[in-house]
Motif scaffolding. Sequence first.
Motif, mmCIF file in Angstrom:
data_model
loop_
_atom_site.group_PDB
_atom_site.id
_atom_site.type_symbol
_atom_site.label_atom_id
_atom_site.label_comp_id
_atom_site.label_asym_id
_atom_site.label_seq_id
_atom_site.Cartn_x
_atom_site.Cartn_y
_atom_site.Cartn_z
ATOM 1 N N UNK A 196 98.771 -42.856 -38.705
ATOM 2 C CA UNK A 196 100.107 -43.459 -38.636
ATOM 3 C C UNK A 196 100.361 -44.442 -39.788
ATOM 4 N N UNK A 197 99.339 -44.697 -40.599
ATOM 5 C CA UNK A 197 99.483 -45.662 -41.691
ATOM 6 C C UNK A 197 100.229 -45.018 -42.855
ATOM 7 N N UNK A 198 101.234 -45.691 -43.371
ATOM 8 C CA UNK A 198 102.009 -45.169 -44.500
ATOM 9 C C UNK A 198 101.095 -44.933 -45.692
ATOM 10 N N UNK A 199 101.224 -43.774 -46.308
ATOM 11 C CA UNK A 199 100.327 -43.364 -47.390
ATOM 12 C C UNK A 199 100.752 -43.943 -48.739
ATOM 13 N N UNK A 200 100.784 -45.284 -48.803
ATOM 14 C CA UNK A 200 101.044 -46.014 -50.050
ATOM 15 C C UNK A 200 99.951 -47.070 -50.192
ATOM 16 N N UNK A 201 99.047 -46.845 -51.151
ATOM 17 C CA UNK A 201 97.922 -47.774 -51.339
ATOM 18 C C UNK A 201 98.313 -48.893 -52.287
ATOM 19 N N UNK A 202 98.024 -50.120 -51.904
ATOM 20 C CA UNK A 202 98.327 -51.265 -52.743
ATOM 21 C C UNK A 202 97.194 -51.574 -53.707
ATOM 22 N N UNK B 141 90.597 -42.466 -62.083
ATOM 23 C CA UNK B 141 91.239 -41.565 -61.127
ATOM 24 C C UNK B 141 91.618 -42.303 -59.849
ATOM 25 N N UNK B 142 90.746 -43.214 -59.422
ATOM 26 C CA UNK B 142 91.027 -43.988 -58.208
ATOM 27 C C UNK B 142 92.249 -44.876 -58.403
ATOM 28 N N UNK B 143 92.343 -45.495 -59.576
ATOM 29 C CA UNK B 143 93.490 -46.362 -59.872
ATOM 30 C C UNK B 143 94.778 -45.542 -59.923
ATOM 31 N N UNK B 144 94.733 -44.407 -60.623
ATOM 32 C CA UNK B 144 95.929 -43.571 -60.739
ATOM 33 C C UNK B 144 96.332 -42.983 -59.391
ATOM 34 N N UNK B 145 95.349 -42.718 -58.529
ATOM 35 C CA UNK B 145 95.667 -42.214 -57.190
ATOM 36 C C UNK B 145 96.481 -43.239 -56.409
ATOM 37 N N UNK C 213 102.003 -44.668 -54.476
ATOM 38 C CA UNK C 213 103.141 -45.582 -54.377
ATOM 39 C C UNK C 213 104.470 -44.869 -54.619
ATOM 40 N N UNK C 214 104.437 -43.665 -55.192
ATOM 41 C CA UNK C 214 105.658 -42.898 -55.464
ATOM 42 C C UNK C 214 106.052 -42.074 -54.237
#
Length: 576
Positions: free
Chosen positions: A347-353, A377-381, A386-387
């Motif tokens: 249920x967590x929104x798939x936007x990583x901060x 790759x982790x940073x770009x993911x 966020x998009x």
Amino acid sequence: MSKHKGFVPVGLREKKERFDCIGMAFVGSIGVASGASARVGAAVGARTNGCGTACAITPALGLTRCRTVRGSAHSRSVAKKAWVVSAAVEPTAQVGLVGLAVMGQNLALNIAEKGFDIAVYNRSYEKTKDTVARAERESLSDKLKGYESVDDFIAALQKPRKIIMLVKAGAPVDATIATLKDKLEPGDMIIDGGNEWYTNTERRGKEMEEKQIAYIGMGVSGGEEGARYGPSMMPGGPKEAYSFIEPIVTKVAAQVNDGPCVTYIGPGGAGNYVKMVHNGIEYGDMQLIGEAYDVLSTIGGLSADQLASTFADWNKGMLDSFLVEITAKIMAQKDTLLNDGSALVSKILDKSGSKGTGMWTMEEAVRRAVPAPTIMAALEARYLSALKDERIEAAKVLKGPEPANAKEKLTVSQEQLVSDVQAALYASKICSYAQGMNLIRTAANENGWELDLGEIARIWKGGCIIRAKFLDRIKAAYVKDSKLPSLLVDPDFAKELESAQAAWRNVVSLAVQSGIAVPAMSGSISYYDTYRRATLPSSQMVQAQRDFFGSHTYQRTDTNGVYHTRWSSDGVTETM
């Protein structure tokens, strides 16, 4: 003699001279004070004591406040100064802490629990009161005292004063230093415990050096729980200054089988640099675990309960680590808002901060030409995640294998997939740590820091977010060969990578065929394949193109020298 010219440590010869004289003069009436924290506005009188110390006397409070002075002229002028002191404040605290958000409050309580007297201060007094109230609840009020004014906070500290800051990086750190620096004296020290860009630490160190105040940049890892019960700490700066905080931090840090998870890292901004790279490795580690979760749930069809059990099992073996441990707990957590028995993670929104340390790590890797594709790759993911709105629209237009149908592509048993993903995750983790260690080593060489990579791996074994069982083996690899060019070529790790690569390749291939992005895993295996290949045809082509359009020249494999070919005219090759 100290090599750090601006820092004046308190030695036995100076100790008697430098300590303030705070005593009761019993001059006039002392019953006029309107409370224990009444302020002294200005000195009514002044005198010098027998040891060359100027003392301001306030008859109304019966308080004498003294400072060491240099020469009689200064002694005679002391009456002109205003002394702002609290009558109740005596220098009893062994250390001070400024900044009482989550990390600061928990570290302060940790310090108090380890038996040290600590004074705390926060710009917002409410947080100071909250910390004091919590200390009372945890039976630590005899060790932790809070202060509303900076002056009282400073006055409460024993000399040389040791002040830990835990405030937001950048301008807030500079503002806090501006508040403190003019109230401190030669030999005092400031320790920045936040995530700070290392060149800021070096700039501040030079500024404080002019005032003979030591400045230490100390990375602190472990989050809220680590700060409270034992973090991993990475202090850098003047080594002489570190010796004054060493008795405190060695008790406060996490404890593992071979010592406390703290060590002197190196000069200047070395401590902040190592903490920055630690966070970069953390980015890679988290993304790799996220990809393992995606493959197992989307392709393997494992339920949340099955995944909780799988990660818990992994945490008993070669993947034993804090992040795998908490992943098992995350998978077991149910949604208590809907209370429908479903897994909360879904249920967590798939936007990583992100807060910047991953970006700093990659800026440094690019600037120093250190390949770190797993971390990148982790940073770009995170940036792609966020998009969210764009991805929703793109999903309507862009076609490819549907992850929802990925189970159809699974040609092995669920148990075999679990085993393969475990091997792929472990191999990828080795690559991520190798990239981070290479960046630390390169920066150390270029900055003239003598860093001990084995000792750095050791202090990451406990307290910090990336703590993991295999850090023991990373430490052993660097102890065996301090000049090891990469963890990948350590004989033990090389064998493990070789044995894992079939499963590693199967997992990445299966994910790609199923339309599931695994950028950190695929970046890791590409890193491994590139590093182990003696000749790279793609690089031969790139250099030929560079020479074609820009006359950038090239070297040859069959002879020495530098060459340029007139590709677009007569094709003649020239020796440069």
